[in-house]
Design an enzyme around this catalytic site. Structure first.
Site, short mmCIF file in Angstrom:
data_model
loop_
_atom_site.label_atom_id
_atom_site.label_comp_id
_atom_site.label_asym_id
_atom_site.label_seq_id
_atom_site.Cartn_x
_atom_site.Cartn_y
_atom_site.Cartn_z
CE1 TYR A 138 -4.20 1.86 0.59
CE2 TYR A 138 -2.59 3.44 1.41
CZ TYR A 138 -3.86 3.15 0.96
OH TYR A 138 -4.81 4.16 0.87
CD GLU A 241 12.30 3.81 7.01
OE1 GLU A 241 12.07 4.18 8.17
OE2 GLU A 241 13.16 2.95 6.73
CE LYS A 243 0.02 1.71 8.40
NZ LYS A 243 -0.86 0.52 8.34
C1 LIG Z 1 -0.52 5.08 4.72
C2 LIG Z 1 0.58 4.73 3.83
C3 LIG Z 1 0.80 5.43 2.64
C4 LIG Z 1 -0.13 6.51 2.18
O1 LIG Z 1 -0.12 7.60 3.04
P1 LIG Z 1 -1.35 8.61 3.04
O2 LIG Z 1 -0.97 9.64 4.05
O3 LIG Z 1 -2.57 7.83 3.41
O4 LIG Z 1 -1.46 9.20 1.69
C5 LIG Z 1 1.90 5.10 1.89
N1 LIG Z 1 2.73 4.11 2.26
C6 LIG Z 1 2.55 3.41 3.39
C7 LIG Z 1 3.52 2.35 3.76
C8 LIG Z 1 1.46 3.70 4.22
O5 LIG Z 1 1.27 2.99 5.34
#
Ligand SMILES: *Cc1c(COP(=O)(O)O)cnc(C)c1O
Length: 438
Positions: A138, A241, A243
């Site tokens: 994601y 990185e 999250k």
């Molecule tokens: C949440 C997330 C995103 C996207 O970030 P947003 O702030 O929702 O746009 C991208 N990469 C990773 C690993 C995430 O957990």
């Protein structure tokens, strides 16, 4: 729910397109690791808003920093001027990340715009048409970031025509039965020789722990070896990185556990402490490819930049990476103790304050309904956590980095009770039918 409740008003006013709901949580204020509903009931938040609230809620020193930035508003955007907090943030990020002098920082609002920018810039700057990433990844929710992701919730999205996705190294459900990841690396090398020629690949997007894909922690040495393979083909490694970075794993950067240094780093979520800000750090050859190439009006605004500077200062001043290591190890032990012997708990894994609990059926298959019940029951008991994973069956904990042992113990007790109740069928499936999560 009463017709005039906050939740009912939310249902009547806010679009479903951006909802990912697991229970009818209402929030009217927050403090420390707790969110409060309009009746004043407190919930221990072991998600921290998917990791965004890295300092918890209303941290007084951070609030003071943001307040000062608002009182002295240094413009609204960096697009057409040099903005003091934005420049300071960029210099700070360059200092705290490895790499040579010829690097630059791109500032954005979200993980999505940051990863989208990287995907566009690496293709344009290298002229290579292909991207690689992992199944289950994601990297965001905008078209360009979804294009290089492969998460099941985005089955509606159009993927990049040059995208090749490979399985993430999953030690619980190993590729080809090889938990070391060696078979998977062989598979990647074969792809790079034949169907996805290495000299056509601009970049490999990598989560150092795959979070939304199921909280997968790579086996030791895997990312180092993957980095070596990519280097041989001139493929840039992009470490997302968003999250799990900035102290959460117990080190400042999650990649530091791996003996591997990526070419491009992406920060988001916890960087802003709950305000929107993201950043990319990478080679000037990529991030100076062109002007007016990837920009949004309030990028680099002084409030978001100051919020990020406040987060970075407090992580350093209060030793929050070390706290994540210490409290995370304590939380992990407490969870293992309380969940011991439960045949539906297939695996408990993580690093520091990023922990996943994989729920399984009797045959070891993913048990999404158990996860739905467990997080709903936990919420009834006063605890906030959500689930992730390709099988929708891994409860994810990414608490504020300020979590202490007392709250870790309380969290483990409530979650242990919730999972036991879910397994024993003591949760009303009719109540959760409206909350299908993802
Ligand atoms: C949440 C997330 C995103 C996207 O970030 P947003 O702030 O929702 O746009 C991208 N990469 C990773 C690993 C995430 O957990």
């Amino acid at each position: 729910m009463p017709g005039n409740s906050l939740y009912a008003r939310d249902t009547g006013a806010i679009s479903d397109l951006q909802k990912l709901r697991f229970f009818p949580q209402e929030v009217s204020h927050g403090e420390g690791c707790y969110l409060y509903d309009p009746d004043g009931r407190g919930y221990l938040d072991l998600s921290a808003g998917w990791g965004a609230a890295s300092l918890g809620y209303a941290h007084p020193d951070w609030v003071a920093r943001v307040h000062a930035a608002l009182l002295n508003q240094a413009g609204a955007t960096l697009l057409s001027s040099a903005v003091a907090p934005a420049v300071e943030l960029a210099e700070r990020l360059l200092e705290m990340t490895p790499g040579g002098a010829e690097r630059r920082v791109w500032l954005g609002h979200s993980g999505s715009d940051a990863n989208e920018t990287v995907a566009r810039a690496v293709a344009a700057a290298t002229g290579r048409p292909r991207i690689m990433s992992f199944a289950g990844a994601y990297h965001g929710g905008t078209q360009g970031s979804m294009a290089v992701s492969a998460h099941p919730v985005q089955s509606h999205a159009t993927r990049d025509t040059g995208l090749t996705s490979v399985p993430y190294p999953d030690t619980f459900r190993p590729f080809d039965g090889d938990a070391s990841g060696g078979a998977l690396l062989d598979h990647i090398e074969t792809l790079l020789r034949i169907t996805c020629p290495g000299d056509e690949v601009a970049a490999f997007f990598i989560e150092p722990i795959q979070s939304d894909g199921g909280l997968l922690v790579p086996p030791p040495g895997f990312l180092k070896r993957l980095g070596e393979i990519c280097a041989r083909h001139g493929i840039l490694t992009v470490c997302d990185e968003v999250k799990v970075g900035l102290g959460r794993t117990g080190k400042l950067h999650a990649f530091e556990h791996e003996g591997w240094t990526p070419d491009i780093l992406v920060f988001g979520k916890g960087l802003g402490g709950g305000l929107p800000v993201s950043a990319v750090v990478g080679p000037a050859t990529i991030l100076n490819h062109a002007t007016a190439f990837s920009m949004q009006t309030t990028h680099g605004n002084p409030i978001s930049a100051s919020a990020a500077l406040g987060v970075l200062d407090l992580i350093e001043r209060d030793g929050l990476a070390a706290n994540a290591a210490r409290t995370g190890a304590h939380l992990m032990e407490a969870l293992k103790t309380t969940l011991k012997g439960n045949a539906h708990v297939g695996d408990i894994r993580g690093r520091g304050l990023v922990i996943g609990i994989e729920l399984v059926g009797r045959d070891g298959s993913a048990a999404p309904q158990l996860a739905r019940r467990a997080v709903y029951r936990a919420w009834e008991l006063g605890l906030i956590a959500y689930y992730v994973g390709a099988g929708s069956n891994v409860i994810e904990l990414t608490p504020p980095l300020i979590l202490n042992k007392t709250d870790a113990d309380l969290g483990a007790a409530r979650l242990g009770q919730a999972i036991a109740d879910a397994c024993a069928g003591r949760v009303d499936d009719a109540a959760i039918a409206a909350f299908q999560g993802w």
